[in-house]
Design an enzyme around this catalytic site. Structure first.
Site, short mmCIF file in Angstrom:
data_model
loop_
_atom_site.label_atom_id
_atom_site.label_comp_id
_atom_site.label_asym_id
_atom_site.label_seq_id
_atom_site.Cartn_x
_atom_site.Cartn_y
_atom_site.Cartn_z
N ALA A 74 73.00 47.22 -49.28
CA ALA A 74 73.45 46.67 -50.61
C ALA A 74 73.98 47.41 -51.75
O ALA A 74 74.85 47.18 -52.44
CB ALA A 74 72.02 45.79 -51.22
N TYR A 101 77.39 47.26 -53.80
CA TYR A 101 77.48 47.31 -55.19
C TYR A 101 78.27 48.18 -55.65
O TYR A 101 79.29 48.15 -56.44
CB TYR A 101 76.18 47.30 -55.77
CG TYR A 101 75.31 46.39 -55.49
CD1 TYR A 101 75.56 44.96 -54.87
CD2 TYR A 101 74.03 46.62 -55.02
CE1 TYR A 101 74.86 44.06 -54.77
CE2 TYR A 101 72.89 45.55 -54.72
CZ TYR A 101 73.33 44.22 -54.57
OH TYR A 101 72.63 43.14 -53.93
C1 LIG Z 1 73.12 43.53 -48.59
C2 LIG Z 1 73.92 42.57 -47.83
C3 LIG Z 1 74.17 41.38 -48.70
C4 LIG Z 1 75.46 43.28 -47.42
O1 LIG Z 1 76.09 42.28 -46.59
P1 LIG Z 1 77.06 42.57 -45.42
O2 LIG Z 1 77.83 41.47 -44.79
O3 LIG Z 1 76.55 43.48 -44.46
O4 LIG Z 1 78.20 43.42 -46.40
P2 LIG Z 1 79.88 43.71 -46.29
O5 LIG Z 1 80.06 43.63 -44.68
O6 LIG Z 1 80.74 42.81 -46.98
O7 LIG Z 1 80.04 45.23 -46.37
C5 LIG Z 1 79.96 45.69 -47.65
C6 LIG Z 1 79.77 46.98 -47.66
O8 LIG Z 1 78.54 47.22 -47.33
C7 LIG Z 1 78.52 48.54 -46.67
N1 LIG Z 1 77.97 48.27 -45.32
C8 LIG Z 1 78.10 47.08 -44.54
N2 LIG Z 1 77.70 47.35 -43.29
C9 LIG Z 1 76.83 48.77 -43.46
C10 LIG Z 1 76.03 49.17 -42.39
N3 LIG Z 1 75.57 48.95 -41.35
N4 LIG Z 1 75.56 50.46 -42.95
C11 LIG Z 1 75.93 50.84 -43.99
N5 LIG Z 1 76.63 50.40 -45.02
C12 LIG Z 1 77.12 49.16 -44.87
C13 LIG Z 1 80.06 48.97 -46.66
O9 LIG Z 1 80.37 49.75 -47.64
C14 LIG Z 1 80.70 47.89 -46.84
O10 LIG Z 1 81.92 48.17 -47.36
P3 LIG Z 1 83.16 48.21 -46.31
O11 LIG Z 1 83.17 46.91 -45.65
O12 LIG Z 1 84.13 48.73 -47.08
O13 LIG Z 1 82.75 49.25 -45.46
C15 LIG Z 1 73.05 42.25 -46.44
O14 LIG Z 1 72.91 43.12 -45.87
C16 LIG Z 1 72.18 41.34 -46.83
O15 LIG Z 1 72.03 40.09 -46.78
N6 LIG Z 1 70.78 41.92 -46.73
C17 LIG Z 1 69.73 41.34 -47.12
C18 LIG Z 1 69.34 40.70 -48.36
C19 LIG Z 1 69.52 41.68 -49.28
O16 LIG Z 1 69.18 43.04 -49.16
N7 LIG Z 1 70.25 41.35 -50.73
C20 LIG Z 1 70.42 42.22 -51.85
C21 LIG Z 1 69.14 42.30 -52.38
S1 LIG Z 1 69.35 43.45 -54.09
#
Ligand SMILES: CC(C)(COP(=O)(O)OP(=O)(O)OC[C@H]1O[C@@H](n2cnc3c(N)ncnc32)[C@H](O)[C@@H]1OP(=O)(O)O)[C@@H](O)C(=O)NCCC(=O)NCCS
Length: 169
Positions: free
Chosen positions: A134, A138
């Site tokens: 997350a 951000y």
């Molecule tokens: C946080 C969350 C929304 C991210 O969703 P996601 O679909 O993985 O995000 P994205 O695929 O769009 O990736 C966005 C960025 O996150 C980071 N990211 C994605 N997967 C990652 C991984 N496995 N490890 C580290 N960073 C990662 C990267 O910086 C990525 O940017 P990039 O695509 O330019 O590389 C998701 O993990 C989630 O729903 N988590 C549980 C709920 C939560 O924590 N919500 C936030 C509460 S504050």
């Protein structure tokens, strides 16, 4: 993923949205409430969605895959006072199966574009300090860390700090 649709939530989504929220709330402990604490109800959810739709500065977008809600992002206006009407709180979550596919980035873009359209000046959020995915998301969109709250969460006998982050638009 090309076959994901992002759109504003509708009142008719209430039941699907409750199903989504119940699953997502129990898949990680990064969110504030688990499904039991949320105690969700389709009727109550429909009322909440209706009130969000009436409130111009609040919005919920959903990500849909094969007629199922698999993610959502929201902006929640911080109250009726003019003194805080320039800012709103951001939230986002996705089902675990759909992480790492760029969907959260698309949901975040929708929120930022919406915030620009309604002339919001600041989007705020609180995130657990060890929620690396997350925080990366951000930062990628320009959110900066404004502060750290110690022992913000207490989960299964362990304390976790949280960051307050914000994007100035
Ligand atoms: C946080 C969350 C929304 C991210 O969703 P996601 O679909 O993985 O995000 P994205 O695929 O769009 O990736 C966005 C960025 O996150 C980071 N990211 C994605 N997967 C990652 C991984 N496995 N490890 C580290 N960073 C990662 C990267 O910086 C990525 O940017 P990039 O695509 O330019 O590389 C998701 O993990 C989630 O729903 N988590 C549980 C709920 C939560 O924590 N919500 C936030 C509460 S504050």
């Amino acid at each position: 993923m090309d076959n994901i649709t992002i759109r504003e939530i509708k009142i008719s989504d209430s039941e699907d949205f409750v199903i989504f929220l119940n699953i997502v709330s129990d898949e990680t402990d990064f969110l504030l409430l688990n499904s039991k604490e949320r105690n969700l109800d389709v009727g109550k959810e429909a009322k909440i969605i209706r009130s969000i739709k009436r409130e111009r500065k609040s919005v919920i977008f959903v990500a849909e895959f094969e007629d199922r809600i698999i993610g959502s992002s929201g902006l929640h206006f911080n109250g009726k006072s003019n003194r805080v009407s320039h800012r709103a709180t951001f939230s986002i979550s996705l089902l675990k199966d759909f992480w790492g596919k760029g969907i959260a980035s698309r949901l975040t873009e929708y929120i930022i574009n919406y915030a620009k359209v309604i002339d919001l000046e600041k989007i705020e959020l609180t995130v657990r300090a060890d929620n690396e995915k997350a925080i990366k998301l951000y930062k990628k969109f320009g959110f900066e860390t404004e502060g750290e709250i110690k022992h913000y969460f207490y989960i299964n006998g362990k304390y976790y700090n949280a960051y307050i982050m914000a994007l100035f638009i």
